[in-house]
Write a protein that holds these residues in place. Structure first.
Motif, PDB file in Angstrom:
ATOM      1  N   MET A 120     -35.366  35.366 -56.164  1.00 39.71           N
ATOM      2  CA  MET A 120     -34.465  34.220 -56.337  1.00 39.71           C
ATOM      3  C   MET A 120     -35.262  32.919 -56.434  1.00 39.71           C
ATOM      4  N   GLY A 121     -36.379  32.882 -55.719  1.00 39.66           N
ATOM      5  CA  GLY A 121     -37.235  31.702 -55.805  1.00 39.66           C
ATOM      6  C   GLY A 121     -37.932  31.605 -57.155  1.00 39.66           C
ATOM      7  N   ASP A 122     -38.377  32.757 -57.650  1.00 36.42           N
ATOM      8  CA  ASP A 122     -39.089  32.774 -58.937  1.00 36.42           C
ATOM      9  C   ASP A 122     -38.148  32.547 -60.110  1.00 36.42           C
ATOM     10  N   HIS A 123     -36.922  33.060 -59.997  1.00 38.34           N
ATOM     11  CA  HIS A 123     -36.007  33.056 -61.141  1.00 38.34           C
ATOM     12  C   HIS A 123     -34.664  32.440 -60.764  1.00 38.34           C
ATOM     13  N   PRO A 124     -34.633  31.172 -60.493  1.00 37.60           N
ATOM     14  CA  PRO A 124     -33.382  30.554 -60.044  1.00 37.60           C
ATOM     15  C   PRO A 124     -32.260  30.636 -61.065  1.00 37.60           C
ATOM     16  N   PHE A 125     -32.612  30.592 -62.349  1.00 37.62           N
ATOM     17  CA  PHE A 125     -31.565  30.688 -63.376  1.00 37.62           C
ATOM     18  C   PHE A 125     -30.891  32.045 -63.296  1.00 37.62           C
ATOM     19  N   ASP A 126     -31.694  33.101 -63.188  1.00 39.94           N
ATOM     20  CA  ASP A 126     -31.116  34.446 -63.120  1.00 39.94           C
ATOM     21  C   ASP A 126     -30.375  34.671 -61.811  1.00 39.94           C
ATOM     22  N   ALA A 127     -30.873  34.051 -60.752  1.00 39.64           N
ATOM     23  CA  ALA A 127     -30.189  34.176 -59.462  1.00 39.64           C
ATOM     24  C   ALA A 127     -28.815  33.508 -59.534  1.00 39.64           C
ATOM     25  N   ALA A 128     -28.763  32.366 -60.205  1.00 38.47           N
ATOM     26  CA  ALA A 128     -27.481  31.670 -60.359  1.00 38.47           C
ATOM     27  C   ALA A 128     -26.540  32.497 -61.224  1.00 38.47           C
ATOM     28  N   TYR A 129     -27.084  33.064 -62.275  1.00 38.14           N
ATOM     29  CA  TYR A 129     -26.307  33.895 -63.187  1.00 38.14           C
ATOM     30  C   TYR A 129     -25.718  35.073 -62.425  1.00 38.14           C
ATOM     31  N   ASP A 130     -26.573  35.694 -61.619  1.00 34.57           N
ATOM     32  CA  ASP A 130     -26.177  36.862 -60.838  1.00 34.57           C
ATOM     33  C   ASP A 130     -25.039  36.498 -59.883  1.00 34.57           C
ATOM     34  N   LYS A 131     -25.185  35.391 -59.197  1.00 35.11           N
ATOM     35  CA  LYS A 131     -24.177  34.978 -58.209  1.00 35.11           C
ATOM     36  C   LYS A 131     -22.867  34.630 -58.898  1.00 35.11           C
ATOM     37  N   ALA A 132     -22.960  33.890 -59.985  1.00 35.15           N
ATOM     38  CA  ALA A 132     -21.753  33.475 -60.694  1.00 35.15           C
ATOM     39  C   ALA A 132     -21.004  34.686 -61.241  1.00 35.15           C
ATOM     40  N   TRP A 133     -21.755  35.609 -61.763  1.00 35.34           N
ATOM     41  CA  TRP A 133     -21.135  36.811 -62.313  1.00 35.34           C
ATOM     42  C   TRP A 133     -20.414  37.602 -61.236  1.00 35.34           C
ATOM     43  N   MET A 134     -21.058  37.702 -60.079  1.00 42.51           N
ATOM     44  CA  MET A 134     -20.467  38.460 -58.975  1.00 42.51           C
ATOM     45  C   MET A 134     -19.181  37.807 -58.477  1.00 42.51           C
ATOM     46  N   THR A 177     -17.330  35.189 -60.032  1.00 41.63           N
ATOM     47  CA  THR A 177     -16.298  34.718 -60.963  1.00 41.63           C
ATOM     48  C   THR A 177     -16.229  35.515 -62.262  1.00 41.63           C
ATOM     49  N   GLY A 178     -17.229  36.301 -62.518  1.00 39.94           N
ATOM     50  CA  GLY A 178     -17.282  37.019 -63.788  1.00 39.94           C
ATOM     51  C   GLY A 178     -17.654  36.132 -64.957  1.00 39.94           C
ATOM     52  N   LYS A 179     -18.112  34.931 -64.644  1.00 39.76           N
ATOM     53  CA  LYS A 179     -18.433  33.994 -65.726  1.00 39.76           C
ATOM     54  C   LYS A 179     -19.884  33.535 -65.613  1.00 39.76           C
TER      55      LYS A 179
END
Lengths: 260, 445
Positions: B325-339, B341-343
């Motif tokens: 999550m530290g290395d890839h904050p964009f993907d971490a945000a994507y992952d969280k948002a998807w989980m 809200t599905g968006k």
């Protein structure tokens, strides 16, 4: 004419027009420096998907055409790499994938790693790390697997995504176009087939993405790949004696139009 | 009189002709053909005349398998794959006279799913196996998928045109991976109706009873998968079975009515699943990390904690999650948002994760140290610590950590032995880290 319908027509036209991807080119901020270390390139088996899009949504993969395009893409890439001064490593990828499932999965992970990069490039095009002038992304250690196994300095990934509409769908689209044209007075054309091609060069040691290009066009052929490879960076210090020998061995013909 | 182009009556005629043509095509393609009878594969006297339709489907299924194998999705670990193959063979009925061979595979997919293709290929995702508690539960999943094949549900579905996608398109799902799930999500050849699912549920109980397995584990399996599906796929593209609660209730009813005479004593429950379990759990977590499914990785780790309480490697993997999550904050945000809200993530969430990178690195270091305090031989933790130090410009710490990590002995060949697999070094990581060490040493001179 009703304003709402005109807006709808413009929207539909826009959607159809952008159905073919606009070219996107990225190259590493320190490309020239990295290319000093790159003399040999291995071409990973292109990932090719061509779907026959049927009217009733029972789509099918066009396996035979995929195979033709796959081979043609490799020839296009070989030729272009030689032209740009690189030596293409003769590595039997298919056998390696067949023999070693761990290696095969690492190749998939490499593609996946680039997929994350591509996603961010697409969705945050204005961030400093993704802009053309400061592009700097890496797939990390996973690139070493291919590099070590093939003996190449860099890896070329290719992805081809195509479609061919069925007759029924073509007629349906034409009917829709006719209806909209009659209502709006605007002629709309929907391609019968098309493809998007993505090419990526990755430094096998550092995992840095050195160069990436994606573009689309109507038709099912390797023409987009050829155009894309024209923008491929030249080797900084090519061994032209070796390259000229290899070029003669590469077939000059490529599969042009898969479907009439 | 010739009607001028663009006049209302001309346009109307064109419109009528166009719509008529469209309707004609639509009706001709929607014509329902009478379906041939597809006998269950266990009907020994049945004749399996393979029509062109079935032939094409079997070919497509073979292509899918070849794709999966070629791209390394089929897990080749001898311990896990042979366990599943042997278990499947034990449960499978005799279909010797049919044109289908049942084969059992494990897929490198962390999602809790399984599937059966019409050609007899049955695939269990490593993510599904990692959720299960005992052999009877694994057997119940296998029995269910075997039943789909026996009753030829895939072919029957396609003949009726029930499914909307004929051919799998693996590359669209996974490759150049913008999707969080792959392989099974769009495999139209493995889509079944509610009736077919219930038929498979009932037949599965028959197979389990014959093989001597504890039938009570079938609804328990459904319960575990239902919990996992809700956790995984509230909004995501994962394939999940609808009406799982109804099916659980139906399974209970079948057990109490159709199988009430089955003796409950001496039934198999745990079997030989014990040594397999830590292997599959670790593999599933590693896949989650590879695919940057950080939220689900944390859920998997919490679930694993219940069974492998205090295991140092669980803390190591928690460290890996936070480092990721530290290395890839964009993907971490994507992952969280998807989980949640599905968006796609809002820019604010992305910035939040970018600003939290340092905090995530600190959490990672805490877990790595916890892993080492639990077992000082968890040398993989030093790799994570080295990467963080390198990222943060702490050169001497990075050098020290990487050098310690590289003292892990290389494993010989592909030998897998229980706990020796944990923390196994990979050749690609060694080369990469050696290069980083050279770079760090040069800079420190």
């Amino acid at each position: 004419m009703c304003t709402g319908l005109r807006v709808l027509a413009i929207m539909v036209t826009g959607i159809i027009a952008t159905g073919c991807a606009r070219p996107h080119l990225h190259q590493h901020q320190d490309l020239t420096e990295h290319l000093l270390e790159i003399d040999t390139v291995v071409i990973a088996p292109p990932v090719v998907s061509i779907e026959y899009v049927a009217f009733d949504s029972l789509n099918e993969r066009m396996r035979k055409e995929e195979s033709i395009i796959r081979e043609a893409l490799v020839r296009v890439a070989q030729r272009a790499l030689y032209d740009h001064g690189y030596d293409v490593v003769d590595f039997d990828f298919e056998q390696a994938l067949e023999d070693d499932s761990e290696f095969a999965f690492r190749v998939e992970l490499l593609r996946h790693e680039f997929g994350f990069i591509r996603r961010e490039l697409n969705e945050r095009p204005d961030t400093s790390d993704s802009s053309m002038d400061s592009f700097r992304s890496s797939v990390g250690s996973i690139a070493n697997t291919l590099s070590e196994k093939s003996g190449a300095d860099a890896i070329l990934l290719m992805h081809y995504d195509g479609f061919q509409k069925s007759t029924g769908l073509i007629v349906k689209d034409a009917t829709v176009a006719l209806v909209l044209g009659a209502l709006t007075g605007i002629a709309i054309a929907s391609p019968q087939n098309g493809a998007t091609v993505e090419l990526v060069m990755i430094d096998g040691t550092t995992g840095n993405v050195l160069w990436a290009d994606v573009r689309g066009a109507a038709g099912l052929s390797t023409e987009s790949a050829k155009i894309s490879m024209k923008d491929f960076p030249d080797d900084v210090d090519p061994d032209w004696d070796l390259v000229s020998e290899e070029t003669d061995e590469v077939a000059t013909d490529t599969a042009e139009q898969v479907l009439d | 009189m010739k009607r001028p182009f663009g006049s209302r009556s001309h346009n109307l005629n064109s419109l009528v002709r166009g719509v008529s043509a469209w309707l004609l095509i639509f009706l001709s393609q929607s014509c329902m053909f009478s379906s041939p009878r597809y006998s269950p594969l266990t009907e020994q006297e049945a004749k399996y005349d393979i029509g062109e339709h079935e032939y094409r489907l079997l070919l497509e299924a073979d292509e899918i398998h070849a794709d999966l194998k070629r791209r390394g999705f089929i897990y080749q670990d001898p311990a896990i794959s042979s366990y599943i193959q042997n278990l499947g063979n034990k449960i499978a009925p005799d279909i010797g006279k049919s044109h289908i061979d049942l084969e059992f595979y494990v897929l490198r997919d962390p999602t809790p799913n399984a599937m059966a293709l019409p050609n007899g290929g049955i695939y269990l995702n490593i993510g599904l196996i990692s959720l299960l508690e005992n052999e009877a539960q694994v057997a119940s999943v296998l029995a269910h998928e075997i039943s789909h094949v026996i009753y030829r549900h895939g072919i029957r579905s396609k003949a009726k045109g029930d499914s909307s996608v004929l051919a799998a398109n693996i590359s669209d799902i996974f490759l150049f991976g913008t999707k969080l799930s792959y392989v099974t999500a769009s495999l139209g050849l493995a889509d079944y109706s509610r009736d077919q699912e219930e038929e498979a549920d009932h037949e599965a109980l028959t197979l389990l009873a014959k093989a001597g397995y504890d039938l009570s584990q079938a609804p328990r399996t459904m319960e575990l998968l239902s919990e996992a599906h809700h956790a995984d796929s509230t909004f995501g593209p994962f394939r999940s079975h609808p009406d799982e609660e109804d099916r659980m209730a139906l399974l209970q009813k079948y057990i109490q009515t159709d199988f009430r005479d089955i003796e409950s004593a001496d039934v198999i429950r745990q079997g030989e699943f014990g040594p397999i379990r830590p292997l599959v759990v670790e593999e599933a977590i590693q896949l989650r990390l590879s695919f940057r499914q950080y939220q689900l990785a944390l859920k998997d780790l919490d679930r694993a904690e219940a069974y492998f309480e205090g295991a140092p490697l669980l803390n190591y993997y928690r460290g890996e999650v936070y480092r990721g999550m530290g290395d890839h904050p964009f993907d971490a945000a994507y992952d969280k948002a998807w989980m949640e809200t599905g968006k796609k993530p809002e820019e604010e969430l992305i910035v939040e994760f970018e600003e939290a990178s340092h905090e995530n690195y600190e959490k990672a270091l805490k877990f790595y140290k916890k892993a080492l305090s639990g077992d000082s031989e968890t040398l993989v933790a030093y790799r994570g610590m080295g990467y963080i130090a390198y990222t943060q410009g702490r050169e001497s710490e990075a050098i020290s950590a990487f050098e310690t990590y590289l003292t892990i002995d290389e494993r010989v060949g592909d030998e897998r032995v229980g706990e020796d697999r944990l923390g196994e070094e990979r050749l690609d990581d060694r080369l990469y880290i050696e290069r980083l060490l050279r770079e760090l040493r040069e800079e420190s001179i």
